[in-house]
Design a protein around this motif. Sequence first.
Motif, PDB file in Angstrom:
ATOM      1  N   LEU A 123      -1.225  10.400   7.051  1.00 57.57           N
ATOM      2  CA  LEU A 123      -0.227   9.975   8.029  1.00 57.57           C
ATOM      3  C   LEU A 123       0.139   8.504   7.844  1.00 57.57           C
ATOM      4  CD1 LEU A 123      -1.512  11.801  11.242  1.00 57.57           C
ATOM      5  CD2 LEU A 123       0.581  12.295   9.956  1.00 57.57           C
ATOM      6  N   VAL A 124      -0.877   7.671   7.593  1.00 48.49           N
ATOM      7  CA  VAL A 124      -0.607   6.245   7.366  1.00 48.49           C
ATOM      8  C   VAL A 124       0.251   6.063   6.118  1.00 48.49           C
ATOM      9  CG1 VAL A 124      -1.664   4.023   6.761  1.00 48.49           C
ATOM     10  CG2 VAL A 124      -2.656   5.418   8.577  1.00 48.49           C
ATOM     11  N   LEU A 125      -0.088   6.793   5.057  1.00 44.70           N
ATOM     12  CA  LEU A 125       0.677   6.668   3.818  1.00 44.70           C
ATOM     13  C   LEU A 125       2.110   7.157   4.009  1.00 44.70           C
ATOM     14  CD1 LEU A 125       0.584   5.874   0.834  1.00 44.70           C
ATOM     15  CD2 LEU A 125      -0.129   8.220   0.304  1.00 44.70           C
ATOM     16  N   LEU A 167       4.693  -6.608   5.223  1.00 41.85           N
ATOM     17  CA  LEU A 167       3.909  -6.108   6.353  1.00 41.85           C
ATOM     18  C   LEU A 167       3.237  -4.775   6.047  1.00 41.85           C
ATOM     19  CD1 LEU A 167       6.157  -6.987   9.444  1.00 41.85           C
ATOM     20  CD2 LEU A 167       3.963  -8.015   8.804  1.00 41.85           C
ATOM     21  N   ILE A 168       3.899  -3.922   5.268  1.00 47.59           N
ATOM     22  CA  ILE A 168       3.312  -2.608   5.005  1.00 47.59           C
ATOM     23  C   ILE A 168       2.431  -2.599   3.759  1.00 47.59           C
ATOM     24  CG2 ILE A 168       5.221  -1.414   6.131  1.00 47.59           C
ATOM     25  CD1 ILE A 168       6.220  -0.663   3.324  1.00 47.59           C
ATOM     26  N   THR A 169       2.332  -3.740   3.083  1.00 40.46           N
ATOM     27  CA  THR A 169       1.462  -3.795   1.906  1.00 40.46           C
ATOM     28  C   THR A 169       0.013  -3.516   2.276  1.00 40.46           C
ATOM     29  OG1 THR A 169       2.914  -5.384   0.806  1.00 40.46           O
ATOM     30  CG2 THR A 169       0.655  -5.274   0.018  1.00 40.46           C
ATOM     31  N   ALA A 170      -0.447  -4.065   3.403  1.00 41.22           N
ATOM     32  CA  ALA A 170      -1.846  -3.916   3.807  1.00 41.22           C
ATOM     33  C   ALA A 170      -2.226  -2.459   4.067  1.00 41.22           C
ATOM     34  CB  ALA A 170      -2.124  -4.779   5.031  1.00 41.22           C
ATOM     35  N   PRO A 171      -1.484  -1.706   4.900  1.00 35.88           N
ATOM     36  CA  PRO A 171      -1.902  -0.317   5.126  1.00 35.88           C
ATOM     37  C   PRO A 171      -1.841   0.555   3.879  1.00 35.88           C
ATOM     38  CG  PRO A 171       0.209  -0.770   6.205  1.00 35.88           C
ATOM     39  CD  PRO A 171      -0.355  -2.076   5.786  1.00 35.88           C
ATOM     40  N   MET A 172      -0.867   0.336   3.014  1.00 38.74           N
ATOM     41  CA  MET A 172      -0.790   1.137   1.792  1.00 38.74           C
ATOM     42  C   MET A 172      -1.991   0.850   0.881  1.00 38.74           C
ATOM     43  SD  MET A 172       3.284   0.906   0.863  1.00 38.74           S
ATOM     44  CE  MET A 172       3.169   2.047  -0.520  1.00 38.74           C
ATOM     45  N   THR A 173      -2.347  -0.413   0.762  1.00 34.87           N
ATOM     46  CA  THR A 173      -3.506  -0.767  -0.056  1.00 34.87           C
ATOM     47  C   THR A 173      -4.788  -0.231   0.551  1.00 34.87           C
ATOM     48  OG1 THR A 173      -2.349  -2.804  -0.711  1.00 34.87           O
ATOM     49  CG2 THR A 173      -4.719  -2.690  -1.137  1.00 34.87           C
ATOM     50  N   ALA A 174      -4.884  -0.270   1.888  1.00 33.35           N
ATOM     51  CA  ALA A 174      -6.081   0.237   2.565  1.00 33.35           C
ATOM     52  C   ALA A 174      -6.275   1.719   2.311  1.00 33.35           C
ATOM     53  CB  ALA A 174      -5.982  -0.041   4.064  1.00 33.35           C
TER      54      ALA A 174
END
Length: 432
Positions: free
Chosen positions: A206-208, A367-374
């Motif tokens: 879902l995050v991705l 801003l969305i770099t962090a969740p994608m990397t996580a």
Amino acid sequence: MSARTTTPWPLVALFTAGYLAPYLLPTTVGRLSAGLPLSATEAGSIGSALLLSSATAGFLLASRVDRFGPRGLARGGLLLAAAGYGTAALTTTIPLVVLGAIVGGLGSGTITTVAATGIAGQRDPHRTTTLGLLGVSALAGALYLTIPHLGPGHGHPLAAIAVTALLVLPVTRHLPTAGTSEAPHTPAARTLRATATPLPHRRAGLVLAAAMLCWSLAQNSLWGVSGRIGLQQAGLTEVTVGAVFAVALGAGLLGVIGAGALGRRLGRALPIGVGTALIAGCIALSAAATDLTSFATGEIAWNTVYPVVLSYVIGLAASLDRRGRWAVLVGSASSLGTACGPLAGSLLSARVGYPGMGVILALGLLLITAPMTAVALRTRRTAPLPQEHPVVEIPVVEIPLDAVPAPRTAYDTAGPRQATAGAAAGPGPGSR
């Protein structure tokens, strides 16, 4: 014993046909605006309707490819694409152009969904994705060089997509039908059952998916107006802008080749995180371009990095579920962002200008770099990269009873995106 890896060329061909429409988005939107009595925003809205239709097909078919059969769905999608885009190319009646774009978008979405589910069932989804990106980048680059010399009119890019769909139609005979137990060229997929199993890695998926929606929105907000930036702000001719796009897509080929050569050596987190940050800078540079040098630099650098990151994202989505459901859902979310891109880019540029739009899009990407990397980091232990472990096939002995052959199980594969790679897939960027 391990099976020898073969190249799934039918899936590569479907990937190319499905992603061609997003890759040709700038010239399609620009020619709709120039060749028909439409404003730039209205032309962008038609482009958004096309891509929204494509995303809708992906959401509807994400878990149904094995039920209906890849061959039938692929043929239906290719025929829809040929009929829809062909109609839009041959008429100047705006309602028919809009209807044709929507029908063609449904076809493109169906094609990419079949390609995505098939690619996720491969032993190495990343390799197949890079081949698909190579194909669509090369074809789109050739068309960007050719279309400006074919004369004015809105129909040339749409006709090119329709013809491509018809040319790919014969390869569908190599795809399995509904009820077939084995997918060709997918040894690993033969161990998977088409049973109703819950989606694994729900939170990560879902995050991705949410991140990819925003990621594609930012890419295609610029991609949808890149032609107008070159023509209006940088003062270039259509032939020069087309040449820049062709060179940029050629640089994208080098990026895809580099991604294929690197494979899993850098993992997924580093290419996705660092690559997205680099894309943010390229978008800001391209949106602020006022001459050929700055415009070409921004577009070429952007198109070099974009397919690299996209290939790793498609591979990440495919690794979350080998049946391909997350790959298709993430790809459809990407297509949804892609669909909103042309309209968002037109509205933002009208409000704050092209440079202001570039800054806003760049900040959003950061801003969305962090969740994608996580997601890439957290799924590393539970979702290994392709070919991280050898696939062992256990031979099965079928013993006939009363001369009745043993029943074959239902066909089951999986796949990325629509990028994808199926998505994805967006494509230019897009999945674009």
